[in-house]
Every structure is written in structure tokens, then in C-alpha cells.
Design a protein around this motif. Structure first.
Motif, PDB file in Angstrom:
ATOM      1  N   LEU A  11     -16.526 -14.721 -18.935  1.00 38.34           N
ATOM      2  CA  LEU A  11     -17.196 -13.434 -19.113  1.00 38.34           C
ATOM      3  C   LEU A  11     -18.492 -13.584 -19.905  1.00 38.34           C
ATOM      4  CD1 LEU A  11     -14.242 -10.969 -19.876  1.00 38.34           C
ATOM      5  CD2 LEU A  11     -15.551 -11.177 -17.755  1.00 38.34           C
ATOM      6  N   ILE A  12     -18.466 -14.420 -20.931  1.00 38.97           N
ATOM      7  CA  ILE A  12     -19.669 -14.613 -21.747  1.00 38.97           C
ATOM      8  C   ILE A  12     -20.779 -15.260 -20.930  1.00 38.97           C
ATOM      9  CG2 ILE A  12     -20.612 -15.888 -23.714  1.00 38.97           C
ATOM     10  CD1 ILE A  12     -17.957 -15.464 -25.142  1.00 38.97           C
ATOM     11  N   PHE A  16     -22.147 -12.671 -18.637  1.00 37.55           N
ATOM     12  CA  PHE A  16     -22.926 -11.704 -19.410  1.00 37.55           C
ATOM     13  C   PHE A  16     -24.316 -12.250 -19.723  1.00 37.55           C
ATOM     14  CE2 PHE A  16     -24.146 -10.362 -23.784  1.00 37.55           C
ATOM     15  CZ  PHE A  16     -24.502  -9.050 -23.482  1.00 37.55           C
ATOM     16  N   THR A  43     -27.532 -10.580 -18.072  1.00 41.51           N
ATOM     17  CA  THR A  43     -28.428  -9.888 -19.000  1.00 41.51           C
ATOM     18  C   THR A  43     -29.841 -10.451 -18.923  1.00 41.51           C
ATOM     19  OG1 THR A  43     -26.594  -9.420 -20.517  1.00 41.51           O
ATOM     20  CG2 THR A  43     -28.824  -9.318 -21.425  1.00 41.51           C
ATOM     21  N   TYR A  95     -27.671   0.239 -18.037  1.00 39.83           N
ATOM     22  CA  TYR A  95     -27.421  -1.191 -18.238  1.00 39.83           C
ATOM     23  C   TYR A  95     -27.645  -1.590 -19.693  1.00 39.83           C
ATOM     24  CZ  TYR A  95     -26.555  -2.448 -13.404  1.00 39.83           C
ATOM     25  OH  TYR A  95     -25.993  -2.573 -12.169  1.00 39.83           O
ATOM     26  N   ILE A 141     -24.908  -3.413 -22.066  1.00 37.30           N
ATOM     27  CA  ILE A 141     -25.212  -4.616 -22.863  1.00 37.30           C
ATOM     28  C   ILE A 141     -24.867  -4.386 -24.328  1.00 37.30           C
ATOM     29  CG2 ILE A 141     -27.111  -6.068 -23.701  1.00 37.30           C
ATOM     30  CD1 ILE A 141     -28.404  -5.653 -20.899  1.00 37.30           C
ATOM     31  N   THR A 190     -21.135  -4.391 -24.717  1.00 33.39           N
ATOM     32  CA  THR A 190     -20.598  -5.751 -24.636  1.00 33.39           C
ATOM     33  C   THR A 190     -20.803  -6.497 -25.946  1.00 33.39           C
ATOM     34  OG1 THR A 190     -21.021  -5.847 -22.250  1.00 33.39           O
ATOM     35  CG2 THR A 190     -20.718  -7.939 -23.392  1.00 33.39           C
ATOM     36  N   LEU A 193     -14.555  -5.514 -22.066  1.00 39.90           N
ATOM     37  CA  LEU A 193     -15.541  -6.512 -21.643  1.00 39.90           C
ATOM     38  C   LEU A 193     -15.591  -6.617 -20.121  1.00 39.90           C
ATOM     39  CD1 LEU A 193     -15.027  -9.441 -24.199  1.00 39.90           C
ATOM     40  CD2 LEU A 193     -17.000  -7.919 -24.014  1.00 39.90           C
ATOM     41  N   ILE A 243     -19.049  -5.828 -18.191  1.00 35.38           N
ATOM     42  CA  ILE A 243     -19.761  -6.977 -17.620  1.00 35.38           C
ATOM     43  C   ILE A 243     -19.770  -6.947 -16.097  1.00 35.38           C
ATOM     44  CG2 ILE A 243     -19.673  -9.509 -17.411  1.00 35.38           C
ATOM     45  CD1 ILE A 243     -18.774  -9.600 -20.323  1.00 35.38           C
ATOM     46  N   ILE A 295     -23.016  -5.728 -14.767  1.00 34.50           N
ATOM     47  CA  ILE A 295     -24.108  -6.613 -15.168  1.00 34.50           C
ATOM     48  C   ILE A 295     -24.180  -7.823 -14.246  1.00 34.50           C
ATOM     49  CG2 ILE A 295     -24.952  -8.114 -17.014  1.00 34.50           C
ATOM     50  CD1 ILE A 295     -23.716  -6.137 -19.015  1.00 34.50           C
ATOM     51  N   ILE A 296     -23.028  -8.440 -13.960  1.00 31.52           N
ATOM     52  CA  ILE A 296     -23.039  -9.602 -13.068  1.00 31.52           C
ATOM     53  C   ILE A 296     -23.253  -9.158 -11.624  1.00 31.52           C
ATOM     54  CG2 ILE A 296     -20.539  -9.672 -12.684  1.00 31.52           C
ATOM     55  CD1 ILE A 296     -22.979 -12.663 -13.084  1.00 31.52           C
TER      56      ILE A 296
END
Length: 296
Positions: free
Chosen positions: A200-201, A204, A208, A226, A230, A233, A254, A258, A261-262
Motif C-alpha cells: 500500500l505504501i 501510495f 501521489t 485527491y 492523500i 492516508t 488505507l 489509496i 490514488i493508484i
């Protein structure tokens, strides 16, 4: 793409033991949250091209956390968190959304009856209302306070009704807050949890960076949404750093934050490098899902 992903999600739930274990309530909550994510994407036009990747990403990522499938609390938190963001973003630049603001904090407070530390998200909701959603004013703030108080007021009344000879029981639920262990214990995390968090990180960071480089092509409302995700998150990662015991609750938030975002990155980039990243990402998602199914 979305119908195939939905079938994939159903398949993962069946392989995990949906029928044998009778996880029907959890399953319904999961797909209600999927529908809410679809609605969140549709009403906010989060991808500037026609795409169902937000909800598809949400299904793929949620199915990695197989260990959460049996949890009724987790199912309620998952659905409630998506509904909170759906309602919160519908208040964009509107100071007359007292009703929706009330329901945002009503849901958050109701979830806190199951998981008291969920109230730690209340400050970030207020911050988003003030800085990115632009819906915070005296009336909406007052509505949020009433929303926070209402579930506890009703619950205390119910306890008093059932313990009329012992009025002190009306406030017995407050012991949940005093019993919380605030000590930091990273030893509580398992390898599959750490692997999922690492994935996930990475997503992210990639999503981002891509968003900030290309956000000028999105509408202002979409950029603000968005930016909210962010900020949410980052706040959740800070909570995770100081309260790893909350992993299962925080990983749900999370995943929700996320996924768009992805999805934004995957839908709007078509270079050789991004295509390679997508293939590696899908391989890792399938590998982690398979590993968690095997362990479970």
C-alpha cells in the motif's frame, strides 16, 4: 473490467470459506462498500476518462486482507468508512450540508461503539472540512458535534432502560475508553500484514507523485478530493506508527483511501515503464492474495 473484478472478488470470498463459515453479513457489507465506491467514483468523476478502475482497485486490494473476512466489526468499519467519505465529499463547498455532516459524524461515532479508537479519525475529518472540502462553518461544526453525541446518548438511554435499578450502568460503556492500551507494540504485526502495508505504501508513493505531476489536468473539485485522500492516508500512517495495535482498523481506511490514488495512476499512464509497473503490481497482488488464502 469491473464485472471480471467482481467475479474475482466473489471467487476469493468463496475460496476463503464464505459458505462453510457463514460470513454472509460480512460479504454483504463488503459488496455494499464496493457499490458505495462505484457511486463515489461516478458522482465525483474521479478519473477524467471513463473508467471503473477505482472500484476495481478497491476490490483487488480488499481481497488481499483475507484475515479480515471473518470480522463483523471489520465489515461494519469498512462499509461505514466508505459511506463517511461518500457523504463528506458530497459536501464540497457547501455550508448548508448540516444533514450530511451530521450523518458523517453519526456513522463515525456509531463505529466507535465497536472500536473506540475510531474517534481518532474525527480530527482529520474536521481538518478536511476546513482545508479541502470547504464545508466547515459554525452550523456544520455544531451538526458534527450532535452527530458524535447522538449514538452515545441513545446507547446510554438503552442501558438505563435495561438497568433501571442501577442507573450507573448507563455510563458503563465509558470503560471501553479507559481500557485502551496506548503502548506501542510492533510485535503484534504479522508478516502478511507487513507485506500488505508495504504494498500500500509503494502504491501510495507512486500514485501521489503521479497525481502531483499531472493534477493540473484535473478539475479543481477532483484535485481537492485527491488531496483529501492523500492527507487522510498520511494521517492514517501516522496513527499506524504510534498505534500498530489498531492495524486492522487502519488498514481498512488505507485501502479505501489509496484505491482511488493508484487507480488514477493506472488509468492515466500508458508508458512502457508504467505498463511494466502495472504487471508487477498485479503479480504482487495475486501473490499476496494467494499467500493469505493459503495461510488462512
Amino acid at each position: 473490467m469491473l464485472p471480471i473484478t467482481i467475479l474475482y472478488g466473489v471467487g476469493i470470498w468463496l475460496l476463503a470459506g464464505l459458505v462453510n463459515n457463514g460470513w454472509w453479513f460480512q460479504f454483504l457489507c463488503f459488496f455494499a462498500s464496493v457499490y458505495a465506491m462505484i457511486h463515489l467514483n461516478n458522482i465525483n468523476l474521479m478519473i477524467r476518462i471513463y473508467s471503473r478502475s477505482v472500484s476495481a482497485a478497491y476490490i483487488l486490494l480488499s481481497c488481499i486482507a483475507v484475515w479480515l473476512f471473518p470480522s463483523i466489526n471489520g465489515a461494519v468499519i469498512q462499509l461505514g468508512s466508505v459511506l463517511i467519505l461518500l457523504l463528506l465529499f458530497s459536501c464540497y463547498q457547501d455550508h448548508e450540508t448540516r444533514g450530511r455532516t451530521f450523518y458523517v459524524f453519526l456513522i463515525a461515532s456509531t463505529i466507535s461503539l465497536l472500536e473506540p479508537r475510531y474517534l481518532l479519525f474525527v480530527p482529520i475529518f474536521w481538518l478536511l472540512m476546513a482545508t479541502t472540502v470547504y464545508s466547515l462553518c459554525f452550523r456544520t461544526f455544531l451538526a458534527s458535534l450532535i452527530g458524535l453525541i447522538t449514538p452515545y446518548w441513545l446507547y446510554a438511554g438503552w442501558l438505563l432502560f435495561n438497568n433501571i435499578k442501577n442507573p450507573g450502568m448507563a455510563l458503563s460503556f465509558t470503560s471501553r475508553f479507559t481500557d485502551i492500551q496506548w503502548a506501542i507494540d510492533y510485535g503484534a504485526l504479522t508478516r502478511q500484514q507487513i507485506a500488505y502495508l508495504a504494498l500500500l505504501i509503494v502504491m501510495f508513493l507512486v500514485g501521489t507523485i503521479h497525481f502531483w505531476l499531472n493534477s493540473y489536468m484535473d478539475k479543481i473539485r477532483v484535485r481537492q478530493i485527491y488531496t483529501s485522500l492523500i492527507m487522510l492516508t498520511l494521517y492514517t500512517l501516522v496513527l499506524l506508527a504510534v498505534q500498530p495495535q489498531m492495524f486492522d482498523v487502519l488498514i481498512i481506511m488505507l485501502t479505501i483511501a489509496i484505491s482511488p490514488i493508484i487507480a488514477h495512476f493506472v488509468s492515466l499512464t500508458h508508458t512502457r515503464l508504467s505498463n511494466l509497473f502495472f504487471m508487477v503490481l498485479m503479480a504482487v497482488i495475486l501473490l499476496l492474495t494467494g499467500m493469505n488464502l493459503w495461510i488462512s
